[in-house]
Design a protein around this motif. Structure first.
Motif, PDB file in Angstrom:
ATOM      1  N   GLU A   9       0.826  -1.213   0.000  1.00 49.72           N
ATOM      2  CA  GLU A   9       0.000   0.000   0.000  1.00 49.72           C
ATOM      3  C   GLU A   9       0.858   1.260   0.000  1.00 49.72           C
ATOM      4  O   GLU A   9       0.537   2.254   0.645  1.00 49.72           O
ATOM      5  CB  GLU A   9      -0.959   0.016   1.194  1.00 49.72           C
ATOM      6  N   ALA A  10       1.956   1.207  -0.751  1.00 47.47           N
ATOM      7  CA  ALA A  10       2.881   2.336  -0.909  1.00 47.47           C
ATOM      8  C   ALA A  10       3.630   2.685   0.377  1.00 47.47           C
ATOM      9  O   ALA A  10       4.259   3.745   0.465  1.00 47.47           O
ATOM     10  CB  ALA A  10       2.168   3.570  -1.451  1.00 47.47           C
ATOM     11  N   VAL A  11       3.593   1.790   1.364  1.00 43.71           N
ATOM     12  CA  VAL A  11       4.337   1.971   2.608  1.00 43.71           C
ATOM     13  C   VAL A  11       5.488   0.972   2.641  1.00 43.71           C
ATOM     14  O   VAL A  11       5.268  -0.237   2.510  1.00 43.71           O
ATOM     15  CB  VAL A  11       3.447   1.762   3.844  1.00 43.71           C
ATOM     16  N   ALA A  12       6.700   1.473   2.803  1.00 43.41           N
ATOM     17  CA  ALA A  12       7.857   0.606   3.009  1.00 43.41           C
ATOM     18  C   ALA A  12       8.044   0.399   4.503  1.00 43.41           C
ATOM     19  O   ALA A  12       8.252   1.372   5.241  1.00 43.41           O
ATOM     20  CB  ALA A  12       9.104   1.222   2.398  1.00 43.41           C
ATOM     21  N   THR A  13       7.941  -0.835   4.957  1.00 44.11           N
ATOM     22  CA  THR A  13       8.160  -1.149   6.371  1.00 44.11           C
ATOM     23  C   THR A  13       9.578  -1.681   6.532  1.00 44.11           C
ATOM     24  O   THR A  13       9.940  -2.698   5.941  1.00 44.11           O
ATOM     25  CB  THR A  13       7.154  -2.194   6.873  1.00 44.11           C
ATOM     26  N   ILE A  14      10.363  -0.964   7.320  1.00 48.78           N
ATOM     27  CA  ILE A  14      11.745  -1.342   7.599  1.00 48.78           C
ATOM     28  C   ILE A  14      11.802  -1.807   9.054  1.00 48.78           C
ATOM     29  O   ILE A  14      11.473  -1.052   9.970  1.00 48.78           O
ATOM     30  CB  ILE A  14      12.701  -0.155   7.379  1.00 48.78           C
ATOM     31  N   THR A  15      12.212  -3.055   9.253  1.00 44.44           N
ATOM     32  CA  THR A  15      12.197  -3.635  10.591  1.00 44.44           C
ATOM     33  C   THR A  15      13.592  -4.061  11.006  1.00 44.44           C
ATOM     34  O   THR A  15      14.235  -4.880  10.331  1.00 44.44           O
ATOM     35  CB  THR A  15      11.269  -4.867  10.650  1.00 44.44           C
ATOM     36  N   LEU A  16      14.071  -3.503  12.100  1.00 44.25           N
ATOM     37  CA  LEU A  16      15.322  -3.975  12.698  1.00 44.25           C
ATOM     38  C   LEU A  16      15.075  -5.375  13.226  1.00 44.25           C
ATOM     39  O   LEU A  16      14.144  -5.591  14.018  1.00 44.25           O
ATOM     40  CB  LEU A  16      15.765  -3.033  13.819  1.00 44.25           C
ATOM     41  N   ALA A  44      10.129   4.878  -6.295  1.00 48.41           N
ATOM     42  CA  ALA A  44       9.001   5.737  -6.661  1.00 48.41           C
ATOM     43  C   ALA A  44       7.665   5.166  -6.213  1.00 48.41           C
ATOM     44  O   ALA A  44       6.681   5.907  -6.075  1.00 48.41           O
ATOM     45  CB  ALA A  44       8.991   5.962  -8.167  1.00 48.41           C
ATOM     46  N   SER A  45       7.594   3.852  -5.971  1.00 49.52           N
ATOM     47  CA  SER A  45       6.342   3.240  -5.533  1.00 49.52           C
ATOM     48  C   SER A  45       6.098   3.431  -4.038  1.00 49.52           C
ATOM     49  O   SER A  45       4.998   3.156  -3.549  1.00 49.52           O
ATOM     50  CB  SER A  45       6.335   1.743  -5.861  1.00 49.52           C
ATOM     51  N   VAL A  46       7.100   3.903  -3.321  1.00 51.03           N
ATOM     52  CA  VAL A  46       6.998   4.118  -1.874  1.00 51.03           C
ATOM     53  C   VAL A  46       6.670   5.577  -1.609  1.00 51.03           C
ATOM     54  O   VAL A  46       7.355   6.475  -2.084  1.00 51.03           O
ATOM     55  CB  VAL A  46       8.309   3.733  -1.165  1.00 51.03           C
ATOM     56  N   ARG A  47       5.612   5.808  -0.823  1.00 47.57           N
ATOM     57  CA  ARG A  47       5.209   7.176  -0.520  1.00 47.57           C
ATOM     58  C   ARG A  47       5.223   7.482   0.971  1.00 47.57           C
ATOM     59  O   ARG A  47       4.977   8.611   1.386  1.00 47.57           O
ATOM     60  CB  ARG A  47       3.828   7.451  -1.118  1.00 47.57           C
ATOM     61  N   ALA A  48       5.521   6.477   1.796  1.00 49.71           N
ATOM     62  CA  ALA A  48       5.706   6.674   3.236  1.00 49.71           C
ATOM     63  C   ALA A  48       6.521   5.497   3.758  1.00 49.71           C
ATOM     64  O   ALA A  48       6.558   4.432   3.140  1.00 49.71           O
ATOM     65  CB  ALA A  48       4.375   6.765   3.972  1.00 49.71           C
ATOM     66  N   VAL A  49       7.171   5.714   4.896  1.00 52.93           N
ATOM     67  CA  VAL A  49       8.056   4.692   5.463  1.00 52.93           C
ATOM     68  C   VAL A  49       7.670   4.457   6.915  1.00 52.93           C
ATOM     69  O   VAL A  49       7.350   5.401   7.654  1.00 52.93           O
ATOM     70  CB  VAL A  49       9.534   5.132   5.366  1.00 52.93           C
ATOM     71  N   LEU A  50       7.699   3.201   7.317  1.00 58.37           N
ATOM     72  CA  LEU A  50       7.432   2.806   8.701  1.00 58.37           C
ATOM     73  C   LEU A  50       8.668   2.096   9.232  1.00 58.37           C
ATOM     74  O   LEU A  50       9.111   1.096   8.651  1.00 58.37           O
ATOM     75  CB  LEU A  50       6.218   1.880   8.754  1.00 58.37           C
ATOM     76  N   LEU A  51       9.238   2.612  10.315  1.00 59.29           N
ATOM     77  CA  LEU A  51      10.440   2.039  10.924  1.00 59.29           C
ATOM     78  C   LEU A  51      10.084   1.458  12.281  1.00 59.29           C
ATOM     79  O   LEU A  51       9.494   2.143  13.126  1.00 59.29           O
ATOM     80  CB  LEU A  51      11.512   3.119  11.087  1.00 59.29           C
ATOM     81  N   THR A  52      10.454   0.197  12.520  1.00 58.65           N
ATOM     82  CA  THR A  52      10.135  -0.439  13.790  1.00 58.65           C
ATOM     83  C   THR A  52      11.182  -1.507  14.105  1.00 58.65           C
ATOM     84  O   THR A  52      12.155  -1.685  13.367  1.00 58.65           O
ATOM     85  CB  THR A  52       8.715  -1.034  13.768  1.00 58.65           C
ATOM     86  N   GLY A  53      10.974  -2.197  15.224  1.00 57.81           N
ATOM     87  CA  GLY A  53      11.889  -3.259  15.629  1.00 57.81           C
ATOM     88  C   GLY A  53      11.139  -4.557  15.865  1.00 57.81           C
ATOM     89  O   GLY A  53       9.966  -4.544  16.232  1.00 57.81           O
ATOM     90  N   VAL A  99       8.219   9.716   7.415  1.00 62.00           N
ATOM     91  CA  VAL A  99       8.718   8.506   8.077  1.00 62.00           C
ATOM     92  C   VAL A  99       8.084   8.400   9.457  1.00 62.00           C
ATOM     93  O   VAL A  99       8.133   9.341  10.247  1.00 62.00           O
ATOM     94  CB  VAL A  99      10.253   8.528   8.212  1.00 62.00           C
ATOM     95  N   VAL A 100       7.484   7.250   9.736  1.00 58.57           N
ATOM     96  CA  VAL A 100       6.826   6.973  11.018  1.00 58.57           C
ATOM     97  C   VAL A 100       7.650   5.953  11.783  1.00 58.57           C
ATOM     98  O   VAL A 100       7.991   4.895  11.245  1.00 58.57           O
ATOM     99  CB  VAL A 100       5.402   6.429  10.804  1.00 58.57           C
ATOM    100  N   ALA A 101       7.963   6.248  13.035  1.00 57.43           N
ATOM    101  CA  ALA A 101       8.608   5.275  13.914  1.00 57.43           C
ATOM    102  C   ALA A 101       7.549   4.630  14.791  1.00 57.43           C
ATOM    103  O   ALA A 101       6.790   5.333  15.473  1.00 57.43           O
ATOM    104  CB  ALA A 101       9.669   5.934  14.782  1.00 57.43           C
TER     105      ALA A 101
END
Length: 259
Positions: A9-16, A44-53, A99-101
């Motif tokens: 859904e255009a959100v890149a989830t980056i997980t430690l 270009a397909s990413v419009r928001a980022v979610l960073l979590t652990g 970017v959302v943490a």
């Protein structure tokens, strides 16, 4: 993998992804994290980022076992602040996307600094923040001296950085360190809802807003006004602005495409 990357859904989830070590940051983790953040920024397909652990912690900061080994070998910090922490924080803070943490537990030292570099922080009720640097005889890094006083003010930033006391989620909300505190079992959904909302918004306008804020933080009013004018010129030429203006006149809800 020490860091996972997923787009939906255009959100890149980056997980430690070192849950057994509270997602503490090794050389490999820092390298993987920087690659993931840059990938999200360039996609270009990413419009928001979610960073979590993963697991029970957001990030406990530097892996002290690896650090101790470097000290034993006479390497000191092994230049990791300049080569790893600084590029990661700059990539997060200057990304042209929100970017959302999602702070799911302990955020200590550089781990807390990563969260502070994000545009939004959603914390679980059991989250805790600790500026642990002086506790091991170090000065702050990863942008904490810059971000923290802009979030809570110079006096509170000095208290947190010099004393290193643990700040729980409720106090973090009072101080303005986080924007939301939710039950732990609702954190993932609450943070994702926010990220999806942002991903459906005017991406170019978000990027311009971040740029305006960054510029205004160290400029005069006249300089800030001129930078705003420049950024408005850029935004007025976007398809999203034209579509949203038409939707307003037609009394319809705008649909943003991020261009």
């Amino acid at each position: 993998m020490t860091v996972t990357y997923d787009v939906d859904e255009a959100v890149a989830t980056i997980t430690l992804n070192r849950p057994d070590a509270m997602n503490s940051l090794t050389l490999a983790t820092k390298t993987d994290l920087l690659a993931a953040v840059r990938r999200a920024a360039d996609d270009a397909s990413v419009r928001a980022v979610l960073l979590t652990g993963a697991g029970r912690a957001f990030c406990a900061g530097q892996d002290l076992r690896e650090h101790a080994a470097n000290l034993d070998r006479g390497l000191g910090l092994a230049n990791t602040v300049r080569e790893h922490y600084n590029p990661v924080v700059l990539a997060i803070a200057t990304m042209g996307k929100p970017v959302v943490a999602a702070v799911n537990g302990v955020a200590a030292g550089a781990g807390a600094s990563l969260a502070f570099a994000c545009d939004f922080r959603v914390a679980a009720e059991n989250a805790k923040f600790s500026m642990a640097f002086t506790g091991i005889g170090l000065a702050p890094d990863s942008g904490a001296s810059w971000t923290l006083q802009r979030l809570v003010g110079p006096a509170r930033a000095r208290e947190m950085l010099l004393l290193g006391d643990v700040v729980d989620a409720a106090r973090a909300l009072e101080l303005g360190l986080v924007g939301q505190v939710v039950p732990a079992d609702r954190l993932a959904s609450a943070a994702r809802d926010l990220a999806v909302r942002l991903a459906q918004g005017p991406t170019r306008a978000y990027a311009a807003t971040k740029a305006a804020l960054d510029h205004a933080a160290s400029s005069s009013l006249a300089e800030a006004l001129e930078r705003e004018a420049e950024l408005q010129d850029e935004c007025v030429a976007t398809a999203d602005h034209a579509a949203a203006t038409k939707a307003f006149l037609d009394k319809e809800r705008p649909t943003f495409e991020g261009r």
